[in-house]
Design a protein around this motif. Structure first.
Motif, PDB file in Angstrom:
ATOM      1  N   LEU A 187       0.832  -1.212   0.000  1.00  0.00           N
ATOM      2  CA  LEU A 187       0.000   0.000   0.000  1.00  0.00           C
ATOM      3  C   LEU A 187       0.863   1.258   0.000  1.00  0.00           C
ATOM      4  CD1 LEU A 187      -2.880  -0.785   2.543  1.00  0.00           C
ATOM      5  CD2 LEU A 187      -3.102  -0.381   0.092  1.00  0.00           C
ATOM      6  N   LEU A 188       1.872   1.259   0.855  1.00  0.00           N
ATOM      7  CA  LEU A 188       2.723   2.439   0.982  1.00  0.00           C
ATOM      8  C   LEU A 188       3.537   2.691  -0.287  1.00  0.00           C
ATOM      9  CD1 LEU A 188       3.978   1.981   4.667  1.00  0.00           C
ATOM     10  CD2 LEU A 188       2.306   3.627   3.822  1.00  0.00           C
ATOM     11  N   ARG A 189       3.853   1.651  -1.014  1.00  0.00           N
ATOM     12  CA  ARG A 189       4.626   1.809  -2.250  1.00  0.00           C
ATOM     13  C   ARG A 189       3.762   2.254  -3.438  1.00  0.00           C
ATOM     14  NH1 ARG A 189       9.665  -0.216  -3.162  1.00  0.00           N
ATOM     15  NH2 ARG A 189      10.726  -1.331  -1.479  1.00  0.00           N
ATOM     16  N   THR A 190       2.445   1.999  -3.339  1.00  0.00           N
ATOM     17  CA  THR A 190       1.610   2.199  -4.537  1.00  0.00           C
ATOM     18  C   THR A 190       0.549   3.293  -4.398  1.00  0.00           C
ATOM     19  OG1 THR A 190       0.084   0.452  -3.809  1.00  0.00           O
ATOM     20  CG2 THR A 190       1.902  -0.199  -5.265  1.00  0.00           C
ATOM     21  N   GLN A 191       0.218   3.710  -3.169  1.00  0.00           N
ATOM     22  CA  GLN A 191      -0.846   4.687  -2.966  1.00  0.00           C
ATOM     23  C   GLN A 191      -0.276   6.091  -2.720  1.00  0.00           C
ATOM     24  OE1 GLN A 191      -4.160   4.058  -3.311  1.00  0.00           O
ATOM     25  NE2 GLN A 191      -3.480   2.009  -3.937  1.00  0.00           N
ATOM     26  N   PRO A 192      -0.929   7.144  -3.219  1.00  0.00           N
ATOM     27  CA  PRO A 192      -0.504   8.507  -2.896  1.00  0.00           C
ATOM     28  C   PRO A 192      -0.508   8.705  -1.371  1.00  0.00           C
ATOM     29  CG  PRO A 192      -2.157   8.522  -4.634  1.00  0.00           C
ATOM     30  CD  PRO A 192      -2.112   7.116  -4.105  1.00  0.00           C
ATOM     31  N   PHE A 193       0.529   9.353  -0.875  1.00  0.00           N
ATOM     32  CA  PHE A 193       0.690   9.510   0.574  1.00  0.00           C
ATOM     33  C   PHE A 193       0.653  10.995   0.943  1.00  0.00           C
ATOM     34  CE2 PHE A 193       2.722   9.547   4.691  1.00  0.00           C
ATOM     35  CZ  PHE A 193       2.237   8.388   5.291  1.00  0.00           C
ATOM     36  N   ILE A 194      -0.043  11.297   2.024  1.00  0.00           N
ATOM     37  CA  ILE A 194      -0.145  12.674   2.513  1.00  0.00           C
ATOM     38  C   ILE A 194       0.829  12.829   3.678  1.00  0.00           C
ATOM     39  CG2 ILE A 194      -1.680  14.437   3.464  1.00  0.00           C
ATOM     40  CD1 ILE A 194      -3.960  12.601   2.164  1.00  0.00           C
ATOM     41  N   MET A 195       1.760  13.739   3.528  1.00  0.00           N
ATOM     42  CA  MET A 195       2.899  13.852   4.435  1.00  0.00           C
ATOM     43  C   MET A 195       2.712  14.994   5.425  1.00  0.00           C
ATOM     44  SD  MET A 195       5.802  12.251   4.864  1.00  0.00           S
ATOM     45  CE  MET A 195       6.099  11.510   3.246  1.00  0.00           C
ATOM     46  N   ARG A 196       3.274  14.826   6.617  1.00  0.00           N
ATOM     47  CA  ARG A 196       3.425  15.940   7.548  1.00  0.00           C
ATOM     48  C   ARG A 196       4.752  16.632   7.265  1.00  0.00           C
ATOM     49  NH1 ARG A 196       1.034  16.715  12.395  1.00  0.00           N
ATOM     50  NH2 ARG A 196       2.315  18.609  12.281  1.00  0.00           N
ATOM     51  N   ASP A 218      11.534   8.496   0.684  1.00  0.00           N
ATOM     52  CA  ASP A 218      11.741   8.681  -0.753  1.00  0.00           C
ATOM     53  C   ASP A 218      11.021   7.622  -1.579  1.00  0.00           C
ATOM     54  OD1 ASP A 218      13.310  10.886  -0.277  1.00  0.00           O
ATOM     55  OD2 ASP A 218      15.198   9.776  -0.348  1.00  0.00           O
ATOM     56  N   GLN A 219      10.702   6.495  -0.968  1.00  0.00           N
ATOM     57  CA  GLN A 219      10.018   5.432  -1.696  1.00  0.00           C
ATOM     58  C   GLN A 219       8.504   5.609  -1.706  1.00  0.00           C
ATOM     59  OE1 GLN A 219      12.353   2.374   0.637  1.00  0.00           O
ATOM     60  NE2 GLN A 219      12.342   1.323  -1.345  1.00  0.00           N
ATOM     61  N   LEU A 220       7.993   6.585  -0.976  1.00  0.00           N
ATOM     62  CA  LEU A 220       6.557   6.852  -0.967  1.00  0.00           C
ATOM     63  C   LEU A 220       6.179   7.769  -2.131  1.00  0.00           C
ATOM     64  CD1 LEU A 220       5.912   7.502   2.840  1.00  0.00           C
ATOM     65  CD2 LEU A 220       6.021   5.324   1.605  1.00  0.00           C
ATOM     66  N   ILE A 221       4.948   7.662  -2.565  1.00  0.00           N
ATOM     67  CA  ILE A 221       4.424   8.559  -3.603  1.00  0.00           C
ATOM     68  C   ILE A 221       3.760   9.734  -2.890  1.00  0.00           C
ATOM     69  CG2 ILE A 221       2.934   8.746  -5.629  1.00  0.00           C
ATOM     70  CD1 ILE A 221       3.016   5.660  -5.806  1.00  0.00           C
ATOM     71  N   THR A 222       4.526  10.761  -2.581  1.00  0.00           N
ATOM     72  CA  THR A 222       4.007  11.878  -1.793  1.00  0.00           C
ATOM     73  C   THR A 222       3.130  12.769  -2.661  1.00  0.00           C
ATOM     74  OG1 THR A 222       5.971  11.845  -0.391  1.00  0.00           O
ATOM     75  CG2 THR A 222       4.605  13.826  -0.333  1.00  0.00           C
ATOM     76  N   ALA A 223       1.855  12.870  -2.278  1.00  0.00           N
ATOM     77  CA  ALA A 223       0.902  13.678  -3.044  1.00  0.00           C
ATOM     78  C   ALA A 223       0.915  15.131  -2.582  1.00  0.00           C
ATOM     79  CB  ALA A 223      -0.504  13.103  -2.898  1.00  0.00           C
ATOM     80  N   ILE A 240      -7.521  12.259  -1.512  1.00  0.00           N
ATOM     81  CA  ILE A 240      -6.214  12.562  -2.107  1.00  0.00           C
ATOM     82  C   ILE A 240      -5.234  11.414  -1.919  1.00  0.00           C
ATOM     83  CG2 ILE A 240      -4.201  14.087  -1.964  1.00  0.00           C
ATOM     84  CD1 ILE A 240      -6.101  16.354  -1.272  1.00  0.00           C
ATOM     85  N   GLY A 241      -5.309  10.752  -0.754  1.00  0.00           N
ATOM     86  CA  GLY A 241      -4.364   9.676  -0.497  1.00  0.00           C
ATOM     87  C   GLY A 241      -4.549   9.100   0.885  1.00  0.00           C
ATOM     88  N   ILE A 242      -3.507   8.424   1.369  1.00  0.00           N
ATOM     89  CA  ILE A 242      -3.529   7.783   2.686  1.00  0.00           C
ATOM     90  C   ILE A 242      -2.457   8.428   3.554  1.00  0.00           C
ATOM     91  CG2 ILE A 242      -4.346   5.616   1.656  1.00  0.00           C
ATOM     92  CD1 ILE A 242      -1.520   4.496   1.963  1.00  0.00           C
ATOM     93  N   SER A 243      -2.529   8.180   4.867  1.00  0.00           N
ATOM     94  CA  SER A 243      -1.518   8.754   5.747  1.00  0.00           C
ATOM     95  C   SER A 243      -1.558   8.075   7.106  1.00  0.00           C
ATOM     96  CB  SER A 243      -1.744  10.254   5.920  1.00  0.00           C
ATOM     97  OG  SER A 243      -0.664  10.856   6.616  1.00  0.00           O
TER      98      SER A 243
END
Length: 302
Positions: A187-196, A218-223, A240-243
């Protein structure tokens, strides 16, 4: 040197203003200025930088502030001890807190606290955990509250609340309620991620989670990135994504069906929140009361 001079200096340093200090301790502004001028003359050093826009302590002023506040704290403790004390105590608590405690822990705590102590006023400023550590060193704030333990030994850092980081996903997200680490990694490698943002306690805890999963940021898809938890949860609910977020922040969103939280099958990601106080500071009665109350409140709650 007398206590009125010390009090004038402490309040100017805390409020960054001669006029605000004068209003707070019911003295005229010329009297405040006279007290501080006398202090500086007696000590042989400049305590405050005065400009047209602001007033703030010099390096010597920051050092002297500790002694001045401690002497006033001892005075207040003596008065409190020989007087009736109890619920009649008055004063102000200034808190510098990271986003999760500022938004989701402190409001309910303050509400309960003020039922017993209605004459204590709270001033809460939100920042990220890293900035809490930087700003707490100045004269303005009594305590700091962070979502991660800070490096160094400048403060007494007391854990008071145990929380869990959970994976927040949009309400329509299709996934099992309880997933394995292998599924989580995918999931973490393939889904857009919402970052703090850099400096937040949640982000530091996220880095620990990723390390345990043999992943990096760096391996996350940061949205996108937000500087507070509310923004992250709003972004998740908008699809938008997951977090990863603190469980303490999710109740309203899950109850309203805006997001879902996912539990991990084989392990959980725990975190502590910390109450920070300055090592060299003697707590005033109102500060000591709050310190004890907060620790007891969350001890009973959990």
């Amino acid at each position: 040197m007398d206590l009125k001079q010390l009090e004038a200096f402490v309040y100017v340093a805390k409020l960054n203003s001669f006029s605000k200090a004068a209003d707070t301790i019911y003295l005229s502004q010329p009297t405040i200025s006279s007290h501080i001028n006398s202090l500086e003359k007696e000590l042989g050093t400049q305590l405050l930088i005065r400009s047209t826009k602001e007033v703030y302590p010099t390096k010597s002023g920051l050092d002297f502030f500790v002694y001045a506040q401690n002497m006033l704290a001892l005075r207040d403790e003596a008065i409190h001890t020989v007087s009736q004390g109890g619920s009649s105590i008055r004063g102000e608590i200034s808190l510098l807190a990271s986003s999760v405690p500022a938004q989701y822990l402190l409001p309910s705590l303050i509400a309960v606290f003020q039922k017993s102590y209605p004459d204590i006023f709270f001033k809460v400023r939100q920042s990220d955990s890293e900035q809490v550590g930087k700003l707490l060193s100045n004269c303005i704030f009594d305590f700091g509250i962070t979502g991660t333990k800070l490096s160094g030994n400048r403060f007494v850092q007391t854990p008071f609340y145990h929380d869990t980081l959970v994976l927040a996903v949009p309400s329509g997200f299709k996934t099992p309620e309880n997933i394995s680490p292998e599924v989580l990694i995918k999931l973490l490698r393939t889904q857009p991620f919402i970052m703090r943002e850099d400096g937040s306690g949640t982000r530091k805890e996220l880095e620990k989670i990723l390390l345990s999963l043999d992943l990096t940021i760096d391996q996350l898809i940061t949205a996108c990135s937000f500087n507070n938890t509310h923004g992250v949860l709003q972004a998740v609910s908008s699809g938008i994504g997951i977090s990863f977020v603190s469980r303490a922040s999710t109740a309203m969103y899950t109850q309203m069906g805006l997001i879902k939280t996912i539990e991990l099958k084989d392990f959980t990601f725990k975190r502590n929140f910390y109450l920070l106080s300055k090592k060299e500071m003697i707590l005033q009665p109102v500060q000591k009361l709050f310190h004890t109350y907060l620790l007891n409140y969350y001890k009973e709650l959990q």
